[in-house]
Design a protein around this motif. Structure first.
Motif, PDB file in Angstrom:
ATOM      1  N   GLN A 169       0.919  -1.167   0.291  1.00 42.49           N
ATOM      2  CA  GLN A 169       0.140  -0.224  -0.043  1.00 42.49           C
ATOM      3  C   GLN A 169       0.911   1.462  -0.230  1.00 42.49           C
ATOM      4  N   GLY A 170       2.662   0.866   0.113  1.00 42.59           N
ATOM      5  CA  GLY A 170       2.922   2.626  -0.315  1.00 42.59           C
ATOM      6  C   GLY A 170       3.203   2.918   1.316  1.00 42.59           C
ATOM      7  N   ILE A 171       3.344   2.181   2.163  1.00 43.63           N
ATOM      8  CA  ILE A 171       3.266   2.631   3.683  1.00 43.63           C
ATOM      9  C   ILE A 171       5.034   1.710   4.453  1.00 43.63           C
ATOM     10  N   ASP A 172       5.171   2.135   4.127  1.00 41.84           N
ATOM     11  CA  ASP A 172       6.920   2.456   5.314  1.00 41.84           C
ATOM     12  C   ASP A 172       6.118   1.654   6.854  1.00 41.84           C
ATOM     13  N   ILE A 173       7.011   0.728   7.713  1.00 39.57           N
ATOM     14  CA  ILE A 173       6.469  -0.084   9.079  1.00 39.57           C
ATOM     15  C   ILE A 173       8.169   0.800   9.730  1.00 39.57           C
ATOM     16  N   ILE A 174       8.155   1.336  10.742  1.00 39.85           N
ATOM     17  CA  ILE A 174       9.171   1.599  11.516  1.00 39.85           C
ATOM     18  C   ILE A 174       9.004   0.400  12.978  1.00 39.85           C
ATOM     19  N   VAL A 175       8.667  -0.547  13.269  1.00 39.30           N
ATOM     20  CA  VAL A 175       8.608  -1.356  14.443  1.00 39.30           C
ATOM     21  C   VAL A 175       9.265  -1.035  16.081  1.00 39.30           C
ATOM     22  N   THR A 176       9.310  -0.705  16.663  1.00 39.22           N
ATOM     23  CA  THR A 176       9.577  -0.812  18.170  1.00 39.22           C
ATOM     24  C   THR A 176       8.989  -1.336  19.134  1.00 39.22           C
ATOM     25  N   ASP A 177       9.214  -2.827  20.229  1.00 40.24           N
ATOM     26  CA  ASP A 177       8.936  -3.427  19.871  1.00 40.24           C
ATOM     27  C   ASP A 177      10.017  -4.301  21.230  1.00 40.24           C
ATOM     28  N   HIS A 178       9.122  -4.947  22.328  1.00 41.78           N
ATOM     29  CA  HIS A 178      10.344  -6.138  22.801  1.00 41.78           C
ATOM     30  C   HIS A 178       9.817  -6.958  22.598  1.00 41.78           C
ATOM     31  N   HIS A 179       9.060  -8.163  21.817  1.00 40.51           N
ATOM     32  CA  HIS A 179       8.342  -9.505  22.327  1.00 40.51           C
ATOM     33  C   HIS A 179       8.773  -9.803  21.213  1.00 40.51           C
ATOM     34  N   THR A 180       9.382 -11.171  21.101  1.00 40.30           N
ATOM     35  CA  THR A 180       9.511 -12.488  20.697  1.00 40.30           C
ATOM     36  C   THR A 180       9.276 -11.716  19.423  1.00 40.30           C
ATOM     37  N   LEU A 181      10.468 -12.752  18.756  1.00 43.82           N
ATOM     38  CA  LEU A 181      11.465 -12.537  17.929  1.00 43.82           C
ATOM     39  C   LEU A 181      11.179 -12.737  16.281  1.00 43.82           C
ATOM     40  N   PRO A 182      10.560 -13.075  14.900  1.00 47.17           N
ATOM     41  CA  PRO A 182      10.911 -13.853  13.891  1.00 47.17           C
ATOM     42  C   PRO A 182      11.661 -14.708  13.553  1.00 47.17           C
ATOM     43  N   PRO A 183      11.665 -15.830  13.608  1.00 48.40           N
ATOM     44  CA  PRO A 183      13.756 -16.365  12.488  1.00 48.40           C
ATOM     45  C   PRO A 183      14.172 -15.864  11.447  1.00 48.40           C
ATOM     46  N   GLN A 184      13.292 -14.646  10.375  1.00 42.20           N
ATOM     47  CA  GLN A 184      13.808 -13.696  10.100  1.00 42.20           C
ATOM     48  C   GLN A 184      14.258 -12.365  10.023  1.00 42.20           C
ATOM     49  N   ARG A 185      14.556 -11.346   9.615  1.00 43.36           N
ATOM     50  CA  ARG A 185      14.126 -10.323   9.863  1.00 43.36           C
ATOM     51  C   ARG A 185      13.274  -9.939   8.789  1.00 43.36           C
TER      52      ARG A 185
END
Length: 793
Positions: A169-185
Motif C-alpha cells: 500500500q506504499g506505507i513504510d513500517i518502523i517497529v519498536t517492540d520488545h516481544h519475541t522475534l520472528p526467525p528472519q528479519r
C-alpha cells in the motif's frame, strides 16, 4: 482455596565482606542498616562499582540509544524525511498499559516534529474485535487517509503478512517492540527490538515504552534544535509502562523506572499531566512508590480495554493538559477498574468450581473454557489460578453461534499464564498447528484456536510438559523467604532500609518477610465500593498481626481473601512490608499463611554449595582435572537432562555417596529436526547397503537425540519398510523393496518424530537456562519427599 501446599524456603547466604557492608552504610548513614547488605549479596549484586548505580540513579551511566545500531539510525533518517516532506505518520500501539504509555511517549515526543491530529495520529486496536498487533483492516484505513509511515510500539515484530500488505500500500513500517522475534528479519524499513541484543546488554530488558523512549531520545540527540518538550517530561510515562509490564528491572530498565518514579511523585503538587494526577488521587497513591503503579495506575489503565474494549482514550488521559477532560476520562477509567474487579471475582469463582471436577494429580497444565467468561479478565484470572495451583493455566472463552461466521470454525479466545520457570510460550508454540493465532512471551501469552481443537490441544500440552518435567507437576510450592523478622521489627526503620531495593519487580522481587509463631486479631473483611457507591465483588480482609516480641500488634491487609481464611490458632505468615499513603501508616500485605514452621519448615541451608553450577562453563574443558576430582569430592553430571526425574536420580546418587554434585552440561547444538531426520534416513540407507552394524551410543551421539526420540525414529523407519533388529549389542538395519504409499500417514508419523526432536531440544534448552535456585528448590523437595534421606553436609 486450592489444596496446594506451600513450603518456606530459606536460603542461607554467605555473609558479605565488611567492606561491602560499609559501602551500603555510607550510602545511607541516617538509616539503621541491618538486612540490606545480605539481601543484595544474596541476589548477586556484589560488584561495588555497579552497586552505586543500583542504589542511586545519579551514579548510573545511561546507555546510548544508538546501541540499537543501524536500525535506529534508519528509523531516525526516515522520520526526518517524513518531517521534511510533510508526510502523515501513524503511531500503532497496543491496548495494555505498556502499549498505551508507549503510544503516549511517541505522541508527545513526535508532537514537536509533526502537527498532532493533522500529520500525526495514533491507532489503538480494540481488544474485543482486533486483538494485539497490526491488522490489515486498520492498515487499509490509514492507507485511504494517505498515511505513508507507521511506527509501532510494543507490538509488530511478528506481523509479517500485515507488514507485507502495508508495503504493497506504499506505507513504510518502523517497529519498536520488545516481544519475541520472528526467525528472519521482517520486510520493513527498521525494527528496534532489544531481543536482537545480547541478554547481558543493558537495554535487553526494556519494555515497549522503554524502546519508544529510546527512539525519541535518539531523535532529540540527532536534532536538538527542534523539540520544545524536555525529554524528562516523558519519564513518568516510561515508569508506568515499565513497572506495569512486569519486565526485569535491571540495568537501563531499573534506571528509567527510578528516575521515572521521581518524576511521577511530583504530579500531585506540580501537575504537568492532570490525567496522571487524577488517577493517583482516585487510587489514593502519591506516586513515589513502584507499587503505586503496579497496584494503582497500571491496573486502571489495563482495565479499560478489558471492560470496554477500546482503550484509545487512555492516550488522551495521559497526555492531555485539559484538567476537566482528564477528570472525566479518569473517572471512566476508575469505574472500568471497579467493574474489572467484580468480573475477575466472578470468573475466579467459576474457575474454582470447575477445578473441583478436574483431577489435578494428572494435570500439568490447567486448560478450562466457558462461553460466558469475559475475555478481558481471563489473563488476570489465569495468573491468579496459576500461582494458587502451581500450574500453568490457560483460560478460554468460546464464540457463540450468533457470532459464528458460516465459513469459519467456531473459535475460542483466551489467555495463558505460566508458573515458576516454565517457558509457556514454547509450550504453546509447539502446538501451533492446532492454533488460529498466538503471541506472547515465556510467562504470558494470548491465543485463539478452533473450539473443536481444544481437547487435543489440552492433551498435547499436558503431555509435553509432563515429558519436560518427567512427572506430573507437584502440588507443593516453594516460596523463597528473604528474611525472618519479628512483629516488633516491622515499621519505619525496616521499611526505609528495604525501600533502597526499589523499584522491585522481575529479577528483584519485593522482599518476602516470614513472621513465625504469630497470631491475628481484629480480623474483618468487606466488599469494596466504586465511585458511585455500588459494592464491588472484591474482598479485602484487614487484621492486626502479633507475636511474642512486643506488646502491640501491627496492621495488615489480605487482598482477595475472606476473614475465615485467617487461622485462629498460632501460625506462620509470609508478608510484604508497605506504607499506606492514604492512611499514612506502615502495614503488611499478607502473601500466605500456614501452620507453624516448627514442624513443616524446609531447612535448606545445608544445600548451599552442595550443587555446583558449571553449565556452559569453560571449567569443564580441563577433562583430566575433572576426571580426578570427580572420583573424590563430587559427582560430575555432563549429559544434559531432559526431565526433572533425570536430575532427581543424580540428587539421590550424590546424597547417598556423600558427595557434592557438579552440573557441568551444555546445551547440544540445535540442529533443525528435518536435518536430523534426513541424517537418520541417510544412515539407515547406508547401513542397509553395507550390512554394517551400529551401536545405540553411536546413533545417539551422531544424531544428538535421546533414547525415547530414537525409538520414535525407528518406528518411522519401520513404517518406511526398513527392518531394525538388535543383535550382539548393536542394531542392524535393512530395507525392503516395497514402498509404503500412504503419503498422508507417512507425513503424520514423520511429523511426530520431528515434534519429539523439537520437544527434546526445548527441554535441553530449559535445563541449561533454568536458574540454580530452581534446581536447588527441586533438590530440596526431593530430599523432603525422601524421608529416609538426610543431607550429610
Amino acid at each position: 482455596m486450592s489444596e496446594t501446599r506451600n513450603y518456606w524456603q530459606i536460603y542461607a547466604s554467605d555473609n558479605p565482606p565488611n567492606s561491602f557492608v560499609e559501602i551500603i552504610k555510607n550510602y545511607a548513614p541516617k538509616l539503621s542498616i541491618k538486612y540490606l547488605p545480605q539481601l543484595l549479596w544474596h541476589r548477586g549484586i556484589k560488584d561495588t562499582q555497579k552497586l552505586a548505580g543500583f542504589l542511586d540513579p545519579k551514579q548510573y551511566q545511561p546507555t546510548n540509544p544508538f546501541e540499537f545500531g543501524i536500525e535506529i539510525n534508519k528509523a531516525i533518517e526516515r522520520i526526518i524525511d517524513a518531517k521534511n516532506n510533510q508526510e502523515k505518520i501513524a503511531i500503532w500501539g497496543d491496548f495494555d498499559a505498556d502499549g498505551i504509555t508507549s503510544t503516549s511517549v511517541l505522541w508527545d515526543g513526535l508532537g514537536d516534529f509533526f502537527q498532532k491530529n493533522h500529520q500525526l495520529t495514533y491507532y489503538i486496536p480494540n481488544r474485543f474485535t482486533e486483538s494485539h498487533g497490526l491488522n490489515i483492516p486498520g492498515i487499509e484505513q490509514l492507507a485511504k487517509k494517505n498515511y505513508s509511515l507507521i511506527i509501532t510500539c510494543d507490538t509488530g515484530s511478528t506481523n509479517i503478512a500485515e507488514i507485507e500488505y502495508a508495503n504493497n500500500q506504499g506505507i513504510d513500517i518502523i517497529v519498536t517492540d520488545h516481544h519475541t522475534l520472528p526467525p528472519q528479519r521482517p520486510p520493513l524499513l527498521a525494527i528496534i527490538n532489544p531481543r536482537y541484543l545480547s541478554p547481558s546488554h543493558p537495554l535487553y530488558n526494556l519494555s515497549g515504552v522503554g524502546v519508544a523512549y529510546k527512539l525519541i531520545e535518539a531523535l532529540y540527540l540527532t536534532h536538538p534544535e527542534i523539540p520544545k518538550l524536555p525529554l524528562k517530561e516523558l519519564l513518568d510515562l516510561v515508569a508506568i509502562g515499565l513497572i506495569a509490564d512486569l519486565v526485569q528491572l535491571t540495568e537501563e530498565s531499573r534506571y528509567l523506572a527510578q528516575i521515572g518514579i521521581e518524576k511521577l511523585s511530583t504530579q500531585l503538587h506540580k501537575t504537568t499531566r492532570p490525567g496522571v494526577a487524577k488517577l493517583l488521587e482516585l487510587c489514593k497513591k502519591t506516586g513515589d512508590r513502584p507499587t503505586d503503579i503496579s497496584f494503582g495506575i497500571g491496573p486502571r489503565i489495563n482495565a479499560v480495554s478489558r471492560i470496554i474494549g477500546d482503550a484509545s482514550f487512555c492516550v488522551e488521559l495521559l497526555t492531555s493538559r485539559d484538567p476537566q477532560n482528564c477528570q472525566k476520562l479518569a473517572i471512566e477509567t476508575e469505574l472500568a477498574n471497579s467493574r474489572r474487579k467484580s468480573l475477575q471475582k466472578e470468573v475466579v469463582r467459576d474457575v474454582t468450581q470447575k477445578l473441583t471436577k478436574l483431577d489435578l494429580s494428572t494435570t500439568n497444565v490447567i486448560v478450562l473454557t466457558d462461553p460466558q467468561w469475559p475475555v478481558g479478565v481471563l489473563g488476570l484470572v489465569a495468573g491468579q489460578i496459576a500461582q494458587e495451583y502451581n500450574r500453568p493455566t490457560i483460560l478460554l472463552t468460546e464464540e457463540t453461534e450468533a457470532v459464528k461466521n458460516s465459513e469459519e470454525p467456531l473459535l475460542a479466545r483466551g489467555s495463558a499464564r505460566s508458573f515458576g520457570q516454565i517457558d509457556l510460550y514454547q509450550l504453546v508454540k509447539n502446538q501451533e498447528h492446532l492454533l488460529h493465532r498466538f503471541g506472547g512471551h515465556p510467562f504470558a501469552a494470548g491465543l485463539s484456536l478452533p473450539v473443536e481443537n481444544i481437547p487435543i490441544f489440552t492433551d498435547a500440552i499436558n503431555q509435553l510438559l509432563g515429558q519436560t518435567l518427567g512427572t506430573t507437576v507437584n502440588q507443593t510450592s516453594t516460596i523463597e523467604v528473604d528474611l525472618i523478622v519479628t512483629v516488633s521489627e516491622l515499621g519505619r526503620d525496616l521499611f526505609q532500609e528495604l525501600k533502597l531495593l526499589e523499584p522491585c519487580g522481575m529479577g528483584n522481587p519485593v522482599p518476602k518477610l516470614l513472621v513465625q509463631n504469630c497470631r491475628f486479631s481484629n480480623v474483618w473483611h468487606r466488599n469494596q465500593k466504586d465511585l458511585n457507591g455500588k459494592k464491588v465483588q472484591y474482598i479485602k480482609t484487614d487484621f492486626e498481626i502479633w507475636d511474642e516480641s512486643g506488646e502491640e500488634g501491627f496492621p495488615g491487609v489480605w487482598w482477595g481473601h475472606y476473614k475465615d481464611e485467617i487461622p485462629e490458632e498460632k501460625c506462620d505468615a509470609l508478608v510484604e512490608l508497605d506504607f499506606n499513603a492514604y492512611k499514612k501508616r506502615y502495614e503488611v500485605r499478607l502473601i500466605a499463611v500456614q501452620p507453624s514452621l516448627q514442624n513443616t519448615q524446609l531447612k535448606t541451608s545445608n544445600l548451599v554449595d552442595w550443587i555446583w553450577d558449571w553449565r556452559n562453563s569453560q571449567r569443564i574443558g580441563n577433562l583430566e582435572e575433572i576426571r580426578i576430582n570427580s572420583q573424590k569430592d563430587f559427582i560430575l553430571l555432563k549429559e544434559c537432562p531432559t526431565s526433572w526425574n533425570d536430575l532427581r536420580v543424580w540428587f539421590r546418587r550424590a546424597i547417598n555417596q556423600q558427595k557434592k554434585l557438579a552440573i557441568a552440561y551444555s546445551q547440544p547444538p540445535i540442529v533443525p529436526p528435518t536435518d536430523i531426520w534426513q541424517q537418520l534416513l541417510g544412515i539407515s540407507k547406508y547401513l542397509s547397503r553395507t550390512a554394517k552394524p551400529v551401536t545405540r551410543y553411536q546413533l545417539l551421539k551422531k544424531l544428538g537425540i535421546g533414547d525415547t526420540t530414537l525409538k520414535l525414529g525407528f518406528q518411522v523407519l519401520q513404517y518406511l519398510c526398513f527392518n531394525v533388529k538388535y543383535k550382539d549389542q548393536a542394531f542392524y538395519i535393512t530395507q525392503n523393496q516395497i514402498k509404503n504409499q500412504k503419503s498422508e500417514t507417512q507425513s503424520q508419523i514423520i511429523g511426530k518424530f520431528l515434534a519429539a526432536i523439537s520437544e527434546e531440544q526445548f527441554r535441553q534448552k530449559y535445563f541449561c537456562e533454568v536458574p540454580l535456585k530452581t534446581i536447588e528448590a527441586i533438590a530440596a523437595q526431593t530430599i523432603l519427599e525422601d524421608t529416609t534421606i538426610s543431607i550429610p553436609f
